[in-house]
Structures are given as structure tokens and as C-alpha cells.
Motif scaffolding. Structure first.
Motif, short mmCIF file in Angstrom:
data_model
loop_
_atom_site.label_atom_id
_atom_site.label_comp_id
_atom_site.label_asym_id
_atom_site.label_seq_id
_atom_site.Cartn_x
_atom_site.Cartn_y
_atom_site.Cartn_z
N PRO A 1 0.26 -1.66 0.00
CA PRO A 1 0.34 0.00 0.04
C PRO A 1 0.66 1.73 0.04
O PRO A 1 0.73 1.91 -0.38
CB PRO A 1 -0.85 -0.17 1.46
CG PRO A 1 -0.43 -2.16 1.52
CD PRO A 1 0.26 -2.37 1.05
N GLU B 1 -12.41 -2.71 -4.61
CA GLU B 1 -12.51 -3.11 -3.88
C GLU B 1 -10.45 -2.78 -3.61
O GLU B 1 -9.37 -3.09 -4.63
CB GLU B 1 -12.66 -4.00 -2.95
CG GLU B 1 -11.50 -4.53 -1.88
CD GLU B 1 -10.37 -4.94 -2.06
OE1 GLU B 1 -9.53 -5.44 -1.34
OE2 GLU B 1 -10.16 -5.77 -2.74
N GLY B 2 -10.04 -1.69 -2.91
CA GLY B 2 -7.99 -2.13 -2.75
C GLY B 2 -8.10 -1.03 -3.92
O GLY B 2 -8.85 -0.76 -4.90
N SER C 1 -6.24 0.17 -7.15
CA SER C 1 -5.21 -0.77 -8.31
C SER C 1 -5.31 0.23 -9.43
O SER C 1 -5.91 1.30 -9.73
CB SER C 1 -6.50 -1.76 -8.97
OG SER C 1 -6.83 -2.29 -8.17
N HIS D 1 -2.32 -4.00 -8.17
CA HIS D 1 -3.46 -4.51 -6.89
C HIS D 1 -3.04 -4.72 -5.66
O HIS D 1 -1.73 -4.85 -5.36
CB HIS D 1 -3.89 -5.61 -7.46
CG HIS D 1 -5.29 -5.12 -6.45
ND1 HIS D 1 -6.50 -4.28 -6.24
CD2 HIS D 1 -5.84 -6.10 -5.52
CE1 HIS D 1 -7.20 -5.03 -5.46
NE2 HIS D 1 -7.38 -5.72 -4.40
N GLY E 1 -3.68 -5.64 -1.82
CA GLY E 1 -4.77 -6.40 -1.56
C GLY E 1 -4.62 -7.99 -1.95
O GLY E 1 -4.31 -7.67 -2.64
N SER F 1 -9.03 -9.64 1.22
CA SER F 1 -9.65 -8.72 1.72
C SER F 1 -10.80 -7.80 0.42
O SER F 1 -12.00 -7.71 1.03
CB SER F 1 -8.81 -7.34 1.15
OG SER F 1 -8.22 -7.38 -0.24
N ARG F 2 -11.07 -9.12 -1.00
CA ARG F 2 -12.08 -9.05 -1.61
C ARG F 2 -12.79 -9.80 -1.27
O ARG F 2 -14.38 -9.10 -0.77
CB ARG F 2 -11.68 -9.33 -2.98
CG ARG F 2 -12.40 -9.45 -4.19
CD ARG F 2 -12.77 -8.00 -4.69
NE ARG F 2 -11.75 -6.96 -4.90
CZ ARG F 2 -11.37 -7.53 -5.82
NH1 ARG F 2 -11.85 -7.86 -7.21
NH2 ARG F 2 -11.02 -6.33 -6.71
#
Length: 132
Positions: free
Chosen positions: A69, A93-94, A96, A110, A112, A116-117
Motif C-alpha cells: 500500500p 475494492e483496494g 488498482s 493491486h 489487496g 480483503s476482496r
């Protein structure tokens, strides 16, 4: 019993151009090259470039790579400053970044993982989602 992904091979039209992209822009480690191919790696993944005529990539098929991250924004800025094209804006999500390699292969960078997904799907389900 399958253990996981052994390696990924993609067709490239210009080996040297692709090595420069994957090594110098994305940061892969280049190991060897020969007349019609090259072996690189990223993390534990063995990645092969094979000279061939790449086919059209009109569907959603793509290869996604992990990034920490705290490294995402700097990586994104650096890659886009090199003129790398994006093929999609992130809507999931996350964090990307969806980019194209020199032959139009669709790549995703990406932040995550599967957990997390799956967690995000509990709050924002896909249409027709069924937990297996």
C-alpha cells in the motif's frame, strides 16, 4: 494436487522492448534472454516472454500483480510518467492501476488480496453472488 501457478508466458512482438518495459518500468528481475524469449521474475513468480504474434485482447482477461500500500502512489506516478497507457479505471475494492504493456497485454497493479476482496463482498455484493 495442484500447488499453484508455476509460471506465466506471454507472447511479445519485440523482445527487447518488452524486457525494457518489464525490467525498467515495472521492476521485474531479468535473468536470461535468447533469440526468441526471456525469463524474468517478480517476487516468486517466474515470467516468460516468448516471441510470437500477440493476439487481440478484447475481453477482461488480465494479470494482476501485488504491491505494498505504501508504494502504490509513487509506483503509479512513476509508471504513468513513462507514458504507459491505462485500460481501465478502478471501480473495485483496494487500490488498482490497470495498464497495458507494449503489446497490449492487460495488467493490474493491486493493493489487496483474496481475503480483503471477500470481506468487501460482505458489504458490497456482486449481482447474483453466491457463497460457495
Amino acid at each position: 494436487m495442484l500447488l499453484g501457478i508455476n509460471h506465466i508466458t506471454i507472447a511479445v512482438s519485440d523482445l527487447d522492448r518488452s524486457i525494457l518495459f518489464y525490467r525498467d518500468i515495472l521492476g521485474f528481475t531479468a535473468h536470461v534472454k535468447w533469440d526468441n524469449g526471456a525469463y524474468l521474475s517478480v517476487g516468486e513468480l517466474w515470467f516468460c516472454l516468448s516471441c510470437d504474434e500477440p493476439c487481440s485482447k478484447d475481453d477482461y482477461t488480465h494479470i494482476a500483480f501485488d504491491i505494498a500500500p505504501e508504494q502504490f502512489e509513487g509506483f503509479k506516478a512513476r509508471v504513468l510518467s513513462k507514458g504507459v497507457s491505462q485500460w481501465k479505471n478502478n471501480k473495485s475494492e483496494g487500490l488498482s492501476l490497470y495498464i497495458l504493456d507494449p503489446d497490449g497485454h492487460k495488467l493490474e497493479i493491486h493493493v489487496g488480496d483474496l481475503q480483503s476482496r471477500l470481506s468487501s463482498l460482505k458489504a458490497h455484493s456482486y449481482k447474483g453472488l453466491v457463497w460457495l
